[in-house]
Motif scaffolding. Structure first.
Motif, mmCIF file in Angstrom:
data_model
loop_
_atom_site.group_PDB
_atom_site.id
_atom_site.type_symbol
_atom_site.label_atom_id
_atom_site.label_comp_id
_atom_site.label_asym_id
_atom_site.label_seq_id
_atom_site.Cartn_x
_atom_site.Cartn_y
_atom_site.Cartn_z
ATOM 1 N N ILE A 47 -6.050 1.471 14.016
ATOM 2 C CA ILE A 47 -4.601 1.409 13.843
ATOM 3 C C ILE A 47 -4.236 0.822 12.485
ATOM 4 O O ILE A 47 -3.257 1.246 11.862
ATOM 5 C CB ILE A 47 -3.923 0.633 14.995
ATOM 6 C CG1 ILE A 47 -2.412 0.860 14.939
ATOM 7 C CG2 ILE A 47 -4.269 -0.850 14.978
ATOM 8 C CD1 ILE A 47 -1.662 0.352 16.140
ATOM 9 N N GLN A 48 -5.021 -0.100 11.974
ATOM 10 C CA GLN A 48 -4.730 -0.614 10.639
ATOM 11 C C GLN A 48 -4.887 0.477 9.582
ATOM 12 O O GLN A 48 -4.091 0.560 8.649
ATOM 13 C CB GLN A 48 -5.633 -1.810 10.306
ATOM 14 C CG GLN A 48 -5.158 -3.117 10.932
ATOM 15 C CD GLN A 48 -5.903 -4.317 10.375
ATOM 16 O OE1 GLN A 48 -7.093 -4.478 10.606
ATOM 17 N NE2 GLN A 48 -5.208 -5.152 9.631
ATOM 18 N N ASN A 53 -2.152 4.013 5.875
ATOM 19 C CA ASN A 53 -2.026 5.307 5.225
ATOM 20 C C ASN A 53 -0.578 5.780 5.095
ATOM 21 O O ASN A 53 -0.281 6.617 4.247
ATOM 22 C CB ASN A 53 -2.868 6.367 5.952
ATOM 23 C CG ASN A 53 -4.243 6.497 5.337
ATOM 24 O OD1 ASN A 53 -4.415 6.358 4.130
ATOM 25 N ND2 ASN A 53 -5.236 6.763 6.170
ATOM 26 N N TYR A 54 0.311 5.248 5.920
ATOM 27 C CA TYR A 54 1.737 5.538 5.705
ATOM 28 C C TYR A 54 2.124 5.134 4.288
ATOM 29 O O TYR A 54 2.888 5.825 3.610
ATOM 30 C CB TYR A 54 2.585 4.785 6.729
ATOM 31 C CG TYR A 54 4.077 5.046 6.592
ATOM 32 C CD1 TYR A 54 4.725 5.905 7.459
ATOM 33 C CD2 TYR A 54 4.839 4.434 5.581
ATOM 34 C CE1 TYR A 54 6.096 6.158 7.332
ATOM 35 C CE2 TYR A 54 6.187 4.686 5.441
ATOM 36 C CZ TYR A 54 6.810 5.545 6.316
ATOM 37 O OH TYR A 54 8.151 5.799 6.172
ATOM 38 N N PHE A 55 1.615 3.998 3.832
ATOM 39 C CA PHE A 55 1.980 3.442 2.533
ATOM 40 C C PHE A 55 1.031 3.874 1.420
ATOM 41 O O PHE A 55 1.293 3.596 0.249
ATOM 42 C CB PHE A 55 2.032 1.916 2.631
ATOM 43 C CG PHE A 55 2.999 1.455 3.680
ATOM 44 C CD1 PHE A 55 4.348 1.372 3.406
ATOM 45 C CD2 PHE A 55 2.562 1.163 4.961
ATOM 46 C CE1 PHE A 55 5.253 0.980 4.377
ATOM 47 C CE2 PHE A 55 3.453 0.767 5.943
ATOM 48 C CZ PHE A 55 4.803 0.682 5.657
ATOM 49 N N TRP A 56 -0.045 4.551 1.781
ATOM 50 C CA TRP A 56 -1.011 5.019 0.780
ATOM 51 C C TRP A 56 -0.848 6.527 0.572
ATOM 52 O O TRP A 56 -0.283 6.967 -0.410
ATOM 53 C CB TRP A 56 -2.427 4.667 1.218
ATOM 54 C CG TRP A 56 -3.447 4.997 0.176
ATOM 55 C CD1 TRP A 56 -4.358 6.012 0.200
ATOM 56 C CD2 TRP A 56 -3.656 4.312 -1.061
ATOM 57 N NE1 TRP A 56 -5.109 6.008 -0.950
ATOM 58 C CE2 TRP A 56 -4.705 4.976 -1.738
ATOM 59 C CE3 TRP A 56 -3.054 3.209 -1.679
ATOM 60 C CZ2 TRP A 56 -5.168 4.572 -2.994
ATOM 61 C CZ3 TRP A 56 -3.518 2.794 -2.923
ATOM 62 C CH2 TRP A 56 -4.552 3.474 -3.566
ATOM 63 N N TYR A 390 -0.036 8.718 11.155
ATOM 64 C CA TYR A 390 0.184 7.371 10.621
ATOM 65 C C TYR A 390 0.296 6.323 11.716
ATOM 66 O O TYR A 390 0.972 5.315 11.559
ATOM 67 C CB TYR A 390 1.431 7.363 9.739
ATOM 68 C CG TYR A 390 1.335 8.300 8.555
ATOM 69 C CD1 TYR A 390 0.297 8.176 7.623
ATOM 70 C CD2 TYR A 390 2.258 9.321 8.371
ATOM 71 C CE1 TYR A 390 0.197 9.038 6.541
ATOM 72 C CE2 TYR A 390 2.164 10.186 7.290
ATOM 73 C CZ TYR A 390 1.128 10.042 6.379
ATOM 74 O OH TYR A 390 1.030 10.901 5.302
ATOM 75 N N GLY A 391 -0.385 6.557 12.837
ATOM 76 C CA GLY A 391 -0.372 5.604 13.934
ATOM 77 C C GLY A 391 0.652 5.975 14.995
ATOM 78 O O GLY A 391 1.113 7.119 15.056
ATOM 79 N N ILE A 415 2.932 -3.632 11.220
ATOM 80 C CA ILE A 415 1.779 -3.484 12.117
ATOM 81 C C ILE A 415 0.464 -3.865 11.440
ATOM 82 O O ILE A 415 -0.236 -4.773 11.918
ATOM 83 C CB ILE A 415 1.715 -2.057 12.710
ATOM 84 C CG1 ILE A 415 2.932 -1.790 13.609
ATOM 85 C CG2 ILE A 415 0.429 -1.879 13.521
ATOM 86 C CD1 ILE A 415 3.029 -0.350 14.107
ATOM 87 N N PRO A 416 0.075 -3.240 10.318
ATOM 88 C CA PRO A 416 -1.211 -3.634 9.714
ATOM 89 C C PRO A 416 -1.200 -5.052 9.171
ATOM 90 O O PRO A 416 -2.232 -5.729 9.164
ATOM 91 C CB PRO A 416 -1.405 -2.608 8.587
ATOM 92 C CG PRO A 416 -0.025 -2.154 8.236
ATOM 93 C CD PRO A 416 0.729 -2.162 9.534
#
Length: 452
Positions: A47-48, A53-56, A390-391, A415-416
């Motif tokens: 999950i991290q 990956n949402y932000f990457w 993205y989770g 979350i991460p």
């Protein structure tokens, strides 16, 4: 990602059952799924990485900052997908550090992305040092609402909170890393926190060059904005006085008028002008991505007790399930502001319409690790259709059979970061060792846990 790799392994194993009857195959499939069970560490890794990956991978490409929203159905009813969120980007730069620490990316890759983001922020629109709620990829303000077309001090606080952790992470590194840290210090010092008092003993959320103070939103606690007051006091260049905190945020002590809900004290009054006993769960997350609540106390509250009780109240509410909503219980809980059945809504126990927002339980991992882990395992084991690239999707309702494949940065970001605080305490350690932050906390009369 380990979760997906293990899922692929399961699928590969199942393909080799061609010689058996269909009933026998199904029994074997169930048996194999039971045998291959992810450990807690594997679930947390998965999950991290997905939320990182949402932000990457999902970042707005020009700035490297966070998109306000990502809709996997590619339907954007109100705003296009490349709007940049300032508060969400604060959580996003912290997520980049998760990526480095968990070896999803290299330190060099993370540094390059963060340099790009900070350069963009330096050249973007600001209003007395504060960024607007939203930016376009050319660095220009785009209104959040008609009169919200200037500085947003709360969103700016979330961004600065994230940037200061990045500064601490790189400040003793090589020449490039030290230059990034110095650049962040420059941006931090340029925020005119004292301007946003309007000469009064309270901080105002907004100021616009067109509408000036017409938004008229003095920020009193308790809500998500504690970090704004702490940073305003901590500023080495434009600080507020302690009276602003005591009279504005703490409302001359009225903030301490708590209540009891589900057998637990709420510690502080969660609303200045609302009778709700507790707010949405993000109030225990946004200010505390960097600010360590463990051992954090002032004349008004013990902030660990505040956040732990907030979490357990929401958990107990779901277990009690007074409205008998489908799925609620020990492994399905958590209400916060998120997408909802009809647009965006602020979910909390007294305003519950059956919509669960995964960030509520998952970002509460430091406060209730057993209960949050039960939610995570249930979601990924029994409700994997609610999880995408993205989770976990932003929100869902089992009661209404409703979910959309959509994400919001302000919900994915904690979350991460908060899971990392649970696992290693990384961001709490970084933020709480910043000298300016230490001075601000001391100025406001906070005591903190020893960092030794």
């Amino acid at each position: 990602m380990r979760l997906f790799l293990i899922s692929m392994t399961i699928a590969t194993l199942l393909v080799g059952c061609n010689g058996q009857s269909s009933k026998s195959k199904l029994r074997d499939q169930d048996k194999q799924k039971e045998d291959i069970k992810l450990t807690d560490e594997q679930l947390l890794d998965s999950i991290q990485k997905q939320t990182f990956n949402y932000f990457w991978e999902g970042a707005e490409p020009t700035s490297g900052l966070a998109r306000e929203r990502i809709h996997l159905d590619d339907i954007y009813p109100t705003h296009h997908k490349d709007i940049i969120t300032i508060g969400g980007s604060g959580f996003g730069v912290m997520a980049i550090l998760v990526g480095i620490e968990r070896e999803f990316i290299t330190r060099e890759m993370g540094l390059e992305r963060l340099e790009k983001a900070v350069d963009f922020l330096d050249n973007a629109d600001r209003f007395h040092g504060a960024w607007p709620h939203w930016l376009t990829p050319d660095g220009k303000m785009t209104p959040f609402s008609k009169k919200d077309n200037g500085g947003d001090l709360v969103e700016t606080a979330f961004l600065i909170e994230g940037l200061l952790t990045v500064k601490e992470y790189f400040k003793d590194g090589n020449e490039r890393e030290q230059a990034l840290a110095q650049h962040i210090q420059q941006l931090w010092e340029e925020v005119e926190w004292d301007w946003y008092t309007k000469g009064e003993n309270v901080l105002y959320w907004h100021w616009s060059p067109e509408y000036e103070w017409d938004m008229n939103f003095p920020v009193g606690g308790y809500n998500e904005a504690l970090i704004m007051y702490i940073l305003a006091a901590a500023s080495p260049t434009h600080p507020i006085k302690k009276e602003v905190y005591d009279k504005g945020w703490a409302r001359n002590g009225a903030i301490t008028k708590d209540t009891t809900f589900y057998g637990l004290p709420t510690v502080l009054d969660h609303y200045e002008s609302d009778a709700s006993p507790v707010g949405p769960m993000f109030w225990a997350h946004y200010s505390f991505t960097g600010l360590n609540p463990k051992g954090l106390k002032d004349q008004y509250a013990d902030y660990w007790e505040l956040n732990h009780n907030h979490t357990m109240i929401q958990y107990k509410y779901a277990v009690d399930n007074p409205k008998n909503f489908k799925g609620y219980g020990e492994d399905l809980w958590g209400l916060t502001s998120s997408y909802s059945i009809k647009g965006y809504d602020g979910h909390r126990p007294d305003r519950d319409i059956s919509v669960i927002s995964p960030t509520a339980a998952l970002s509460s991992m430091p406060y209730a690790p057993k209960e949050s882990m039960a939610f995570l395992r249930n979601l990924y084991t029994n409700h994997d259709t609610l999880v995408g690239k993205y989770g976990p999707y932003d929100a869902f309702s089992l009661e209404k059979n409703w979910v959309l494949p959509r994400y919001l940065a302000i919900d994915q970001g904690p979350i991460p970061v908060m899971i990392e605080n649970h696992r290693s305490g990384l961001f709490w350690m970084l933020f709480m060792t910043n000298k300016d932050v230490i001075n601000g906390l001391d100025k406001l009369g906070f005591s903190v846990a020893s960092t030794k």
